[in-house]
Design a protein around this motif. Sequence first.
Motif, PDB file in Angstrom:
ATOM      1  N   LEU A 131     -27.163  74.302 -37.686  1.00 52.50           N
ATOM      2  CA  LEU A 131     -25.711  74.130 -37.767  1.00 52.50           C
ATOM      3  C   LEU A 131     -25.295  73.120 -38.831  1.00 52.50           C
ATOM      4  CD1 LEU A 131     -24.763  74.135 -33.966  1.00 52.50           C
ATOM      5  CD2 LEU A 131     -24.432  75.975 -35.630  1.00 52.50           C
ATOM      6  N   GLY A 132     -26.262  72.420 -39.419  1.00 52.44           N
ATOM      7  CA  GLY A 132     -25.922  71.439 -40.447  1.00 52.44           C
ATOM      8  C   GLY A 132     -25.147  72.061 -41.593  1.00 52.44           C
ATOM      9  N   LYS A 133     -25.541  73.261 -42.008  1.00 53.68           N
ATOM     10  CA  LYS A 133     -24.843  73.902 -43.130  1.00 53.68           C
ATOM     11  C   LYS A 133     -23.418  74.294 -42.749  1.00 53.68           C
ATOM     12  CE  LYS A 133     -27.441  78.194 -42.237  1.00 53.68           C
ATOM     13  NZ  LYS A 133     -28.519  77.541 -41.454  1.00 53.68           N
ATOM     14  N   TYR A 134     -23.173  74.575 -41.469  1.00 50.13           N
ATOM     15  CA  TYR A 134     -21.809  74.835 -41.010  1.00 50.13           C
ATOM     16  C   TYR A 134     -20.950  73.579 -41.195  1.00 50.13           C
ATOM     17  CZ  TYR A 134     -22.912  79.284 -38.644  1.00 50.13           C
ATOM     18  OH  TYR A 134     -23.261  80.574 -38.361  1.00 50.13           O
ATOM     19  N   LEU A 135     -21.502  72.437 -40.824  1.00 53.60           N
ATOM     20  CA  LEU A 135     -20.750  71.191 -40.942  1.00 53.60           C
ATOM     21  C   LEU A 135     -20.452  70.870 -42.402  1.00 53.60           C
ATOM     22  CD1 LEU A 135     -22.521  68.950 -38.261  1.00 53.60           C
ATOM     23  CD2 LEU A 135     -20.850  70.786 -37.971  1.00 53.60           C
ATOM     24  N   PHE A 136     -21.431  71.142 -43.271  1.00 52.12           N
ATOM     25  CA  PHE A 136     -21.194  70.921 -44.699  1.00 52.12           C
ATOM     26  C   PHE A 136     -20.085  71.840 -45.210  1.00 52.12           C
ATOM     27  CE2 PHE A 136     -21.927  71.721 -49.205  1.00 52.12           C
ATOM     28  CZ  PHE A 136     -21.984  70.423 -49.700  1.00 52.12           C
ATOM     29  N   LEU A 137     -20.110  73.097 -44.784  1.00 53.64           N
ATOM     30  CA  LEU A 137     -19.061  74.034 -45.198  1.00 53.64           C
ATOM     31  C   LEU A 137     -17.694  73.581 -44.696  1.00 53.64           C
ATOM     32  CD1 LEU A 137     -18.304  76.749 -46.523  1.00 53.64           C
ATOM     33  CD2 LEU A 137     -18.718  77.837 -44.308  1.00 53.64           C
ATOM     34  N   ILE A 138     -17.649  73.055 -43.488  1.00 51.51           N
ATOM     35  CA  ILE A 138     -16.377  72.580 -42.927  1.00 51.51           C
ATOM     36  C   ILE A 138     -15.770  71.501 -43.814  1.00 51.51           C
ATOM     37  CG2 ILE A 138     -15.363  71.275 -41.009  1.00 51.51           C
ATOM     38  CD1 ILE A 138     -17.424  72.770 -39.193  1.00 51.51           C
ATOM     39  N   VAL A 139     -16.555  70.474 -44.150  1.00 50.86           N
ATOM     40  CA  VAL A 139     -15.975  69.377 -44.922  1.00 50.86           C
ATOM     41  C   VAL A 139     -15.737  69.788 -46.375  1.00 50.86           C
ATOM     42  CG1 VAL A 139     -16.870  67.568 -43.417  1.00 50.86           C
ATOM     43  CG2 VAL A 139     -18.268  68.346 -45.347  1.00 50.86           C
ATOM     44  N   ALA A 140     -16.540  70.741 -46.898  1.00 52.67           N
ATOM     45  CA  ALA A 140     -16.300  71.222 -48.264  1.00 52.67           C
ATOM     46  C   ALA A 140     -14.969  71.967 -48.331  1.00 52.67           C
ATOM     47  CB  ALA A 140     -17.449  72.126 -48.713  1.00 52.67           C
ATOM     48  N   LEU A 141     -14.732  72.858 -47.363  1.00 52.45           N
ATOM     49  CA  LEU A 141     -13.463  73.585 -47.330  1.00 52.45           C
ATOM     50  C   LEU A 141     -12.302  72.652 -47.023  1.00 52.45           C
ATOM     51  CD1 LEU A 141     -14.454  76.890 -45.482  1.00 52.45           C
ATOM     52  CD2 LEU A 141     -13.636  76.681 -47.836  1.00 52.45           C
ATOM     53  N   PHE A 142     -12.540  71.645 -46.196  1.00 55.34           N
ATOM     54  CA  PHE A 142     -11.504  70.660 -45.883  1.00 55.34           C
ATOM     55  C   PHE A 142     -11.093  69.905 -47.144  1.00 55.34           C
ATOM     56  CE2 PHE A 142     -10.523  66.508 -43.417  1.00 55.34           C
ATOM     57  CZ  PHE A 142      -9.164  66.790 -43.431  1.00 55.34           C
ATOM     58  N   ALA A 143     -12.088  69.454 -47.915  1.00 55.13           N
ATOM     59  CA  ALA A 143     -11.784  68.746 -49.163  1.00 55.13           C
ATOM     60  C   ALA A 143     -11.050  69.661 -50.141  1.00 55.13           C
ATOM     61  CB  ALA A 143     -13.075  68.222 -49.794  1.00 55.13           C
ATOM     62  N   PHE A 144     -11.512  70.894 -50.250  1.00 56.48           N
ATOM     63  CA  PHE A 144     -10.851  71.878 -51.118  1.00 56.48           C
ATOM     64  C   PHE A 144      -9.410  72.095 -50.684  1.00 56.48           C
ATOM     65  CE2 PHE A 144     -10.176  76.511 -52.164  1.00 56.48           C
ATOM     66  CZ  PHE A 144     -10.145  76.364 -53.543  1.00 56.48           C
ATOM     67  N   GLN A 145      -9.205  72.209 -49.382  1.00 55.66           N
ATOM     68  CA  GLN A 145      -7.865  72.474 -48.858  1.00 55.66           C
ATOM     69  C   GLN A 145      -6.899  71.333 -49.136  1.00 55.66           C
ATOM     70  OE1 GLN A 145      -7.000  71.666 -44.928  1.00 55.66           O
ATOM     71  NE2 GLN A 145      -4.884  72.272 -45.321  1.00 55.66           N
ATOM     72  N   VAL A 146      -7.326  70.089 -48.920  1.00 48.74           N
ATOM     73  CA  VAL A 146      -6.392  68.973 -49.103  1.00 48.74           C
ATOM     74  C   VAL A 146      -6.068  68.765 -50.585  1.00 48.74           C
ATOM     75  CG1 VAL A 146      -7.069  67.844 -46.961  1.00 48.74           C
ATOM     76  CG2 VAL A 146      -8.233  67.216 -49.078  1.00 48.74           C
ATOM     77  N   LEU A 147      -7.043  69.015 -51.466  1.00 49.25           N
ATOM     78  CA  LEU A 147      -6.746  68.942 -52.900  1.00 49.25           C
ATOM     79  C   LEU A 147      -5.743  70.024 -53.292  1.00 49.25           C
ATOM     80  CD1 LEU A 147     -10.291  68.235 -54.400  1.00 49.25           C
ATOM     81  CD2 LEU A 147      -8.362  66.643 -54.252  1.00 49.25           C
ATOM     82  N   LEU A 148      -5.922  71.225 -52.755  1.00 53.18           N
ATOM     83  CA  LEU A 148      -4.971  72.291 -53.019  1.00 53.18           C
ATOM     84  C   LEU A 148      -3.597  71.962 -52.444  1.00 53.18           C
ATOM     85  CD1 LEU A 148      -7.065  75.525 -52.382  1.00 53.18           C
ATOM     86  CD2 LEU A 148      -6.096  74.776 -54.562  1.00 53.18           C
ATOM     87  N   GLY A 149      -3.568  71.256 -51.311  1.00 48.49           N
ATOM     88  CA  GLY A 149      -2.288  70.865 -50.732  1.00 48.49           C
ATOM     89  C   GLY A 149      -1.505  69.960 -51.666  1.00 48.49           C
ATOM     90  N   GLY A 150      -2.199  68.985 -52.261  1.00 51.65           N
ATOM     91  CA  GLY A 150      -1.533  68.131 -53.238  1.00 51.65           C
ATOM     92  C   GLY A 150      -1.096  68.893 -54.470  1.00 51.65           C
ATOM     93  N   PHE A 151      -1.952  69.827 -54.912  1.00 53.11           N
ATOM     94  CA  PHE A 151      -1.643  70.678 -56.059  1.00 53.11           C
ATOM     95  C   PHE A 151      -0.391  71.511 -55.775  1.00 53.11           C
ATOM     96  CE2 PHE A 151      -3.990  73.730 -59.231  1.00 53.11           C
ATOM     97  CZ  PHE A 151      -2.952  73.554 -60.137  1.00 53.11           C
ATOM     98  N   THR A 152      -0.357  72.139 -54.602  1.00 51.24           N
ATOM     99  CA  THR A 152       0.777  72.981 -54.218  1.00 51.24           C
ATOM    100  C   THR A 152       2.058  72.171 -54.131  1.00 51.24           C
ATOM    101  OG1 THR A 152      -0.758  74.359 -52.933  1.00 51.24           O
ATOM    102  CG2 THR A 152       1.591  74.646 -52.509  1.00 51.24           C
ATOM    103  N   ALA A 153       1.978  71.006 -53.499  1.00 53.42           N
ATOM    104  CA  ALA A 153       3.165  70.158 -53.363  1.00 53.42           C
ATOM    105  C   ALA A 153       3.689  69.723 -54.729  1.00 53.42           C
ATOM    106  CB  ALA A 153       2.841  68.941 -52.504  1.00 53.42           C
TER     107      ALA A 153
END
Length: 756
Positions: free
Chosen positions: A282-304
């Motif tokens: 499950l370690g790779k799942y956790l890595f994917l979670i935080v990678a997508l989380f980081a991607f999402q918040v950067l996109l949120g700032g970009f969108t705003a």
Amino acid sequence: MAEYRKLWWLLIAVLGVTFCLLGFFGREVYRQAPPIPERYVNATGETIFTQENILDGQTAWQSVGGMQLGSIWGHGAYQAPDWTADWLHRELERWLQLAAQDVYGASYAELDDEQQSILRHRLKSEYRRNTYDAESRSASVSNRRAQAITDTAKYYSRLFSDAPDLRGTRESYAMKENTLPDAQRREDLTAFFFWTAWAAATQRPDSEVTYTNNWPHEPLIDNRPTAENIMWSIVSVALLIAGVGLLIWGWAFLHKHNEAEPAAPQSDPLSRFALTPSQLALGKYLFLIVALFAFQVLLGGFTAHYTVEGHHFYGLDVSQWFPYSLVRTWHIQSALFWIATGFLAAGLFLAPIINGGKDPKYQKLGVDILFWALVAVVVGSFVGNWLAIAQILPPELNFWLGHQGYEYVDLGRLWQIGKFLGVAFWLVLMLRGIVNGLRRPGDKNLLALLTASVIAIGLFYGSAFFYGERTHLSIMEYWRWWVVHLWVEGFFEVFATTALAFIFSTMGLVSRSMATTASLASASLFMLGGVPGTFHHLYFSGTTTPVMAVGATFSALEVVPLIVLGYEAWENWRLKARAPWMENLKWPLLCFVAVAFWNMLGAGVFGFLINPPISLYYIQGLNTTPVHAHSALFGVYGFLAIGFTLLVLRYIRPQMVFSDRLMKTGFWWLNAGLALMVVASLAPIGLLQFHASASQGLWYARSEIFMQQDIMETLRWARTFGDVIFIIGAFAVGLQVVRGLFGESGETLQPEAVAD
């Protein structure tokens, strides 16, 4: 079973009654949906638009991002206009200008009050009159209205092209140049916009209200709240107060206040299970979670930031490659992916524990296959979104491979099928462990409820397949909210509650009977308001008054259980003091405390702000909606997913200790950033728009002239502070997870902490 029989029957009765309501009134959505005439004709019989034009226009709208670029019937993004309200107002103003020239030989502005009043009366009579003939399946308009439609269509055709004189408007709306290059598809797009406005202005047969219950607010034709709107709004408030009162009485008289707590174990029972290969995977799942989380918040700032500069990111023109509609799509989709992955990982971690501490055969292989299938769906859907909005995909492939155009379910149908198959495969992996657990002796009521929630999550996403590319918009909205509201806010909520109860009872921190009773009661409360409360999203989507009545009544009850979340937060937090080893779980517990707080504020207070029909009539499609969306989606489900991620991390890396420095930064900056987004930007903008919508109409609250005022631009800039703080918090949490996965805790584990 006998001890919980009444609670089980209560839950079954609630589900039976509420799904009957959802199904019965869903049938009404099908029966009462606004017609799509086969032809619109003028007074001389010439065809203006056909049904084929309208449906082709719907697919063209989907291909440019659909609800991610402006909104239709109030659902979608907030920077560009609501196309329904905007078209309707432009067409009405054009009709008045044509009528003023025809009748008085002057512009409308030059007429006196009496002359303007006469024309407005004629305008209302013409636009609200229903000319649809069911036998011929056609609708007629006057020659004057036909001219107004033609003139309005020309504006939109130029807006969605690269017409130089509208470049500034496109920048204000964060629309890329040449949004829809094909001229025929632009013409079809205008037919679709016209039809949504026609439904909003035309009265139902034998009725005094329009197909959209007089929405949007448009004073020119007397689109105002109906009597039923006001009545059911008052009823919803009364039911909220009554529900809160009854819950407090029930809590006082029925709650077992003096039930003895079990003695806490000397060591963590979950740590007594040897880690299985599937849990370690499950370690790779956790890595994917935080990678997508980081991607999402950067996109949120970009969108705003696009809401401030339109086509630019700090002076760099990137809109032709990554336009607003695309980055907003990715922002929302990545959030749904990482949050869902957090829930899936929590379930997969529990499955071997339920199975007696061992993996079912080939469980690790299944976990690995599911992970790479998830990666394929994420990458494939993102690439498809880009190809669609760039207008590279052939039109016939857009819905399947590109962009469905519907908020929260934007991914192409092929990727949606892949997502469903992935969730169904997760269900199989879960049941392989659960079935063996159910066969063991002992109290299995809590596990049975967890099983039911797992099955619901695995299957109910399939409701997304009940609509297609050319499905009627009202019917599509009914099924879309089955996914967005019922699947996410209903069954995921029950799963989260039950999973936490199962974890804490397995740890020996709460009694199994208390955890089971609380979970069954909570599930009944969530479902009672949540299932028929789905209709509160459909007040103005071409539905009738009974749908409004059911939605208003039950959505008020959704808020009722949230009043006890402060107690739930305290209960979760005090678990930390029940045993010394619980200090190792301090940060997951704090995330669960944050869930309770934001559930009360984001889902409760901000949710009810937009729930009553009279409130939503004026603020549907305004920035008051993302106030609720951000504080509920991240505040509740985001923090839940982070809490699950940290919990799983703690157990699959038993030597790891959370860094207080990183976690304090992550936890508190996420909360502070979210609060600043709401308080400093979204809420003030939403309230100013609320006043504009109530005083002049929705078209004005979403118009270029209103949204580009200095104060509105300043408020959008002010969001930067909250965004930056939030991004720092997100990266701190991400760094903690990465360091934990790769063996860098940054702190020394005390001997007593590893004694278990």
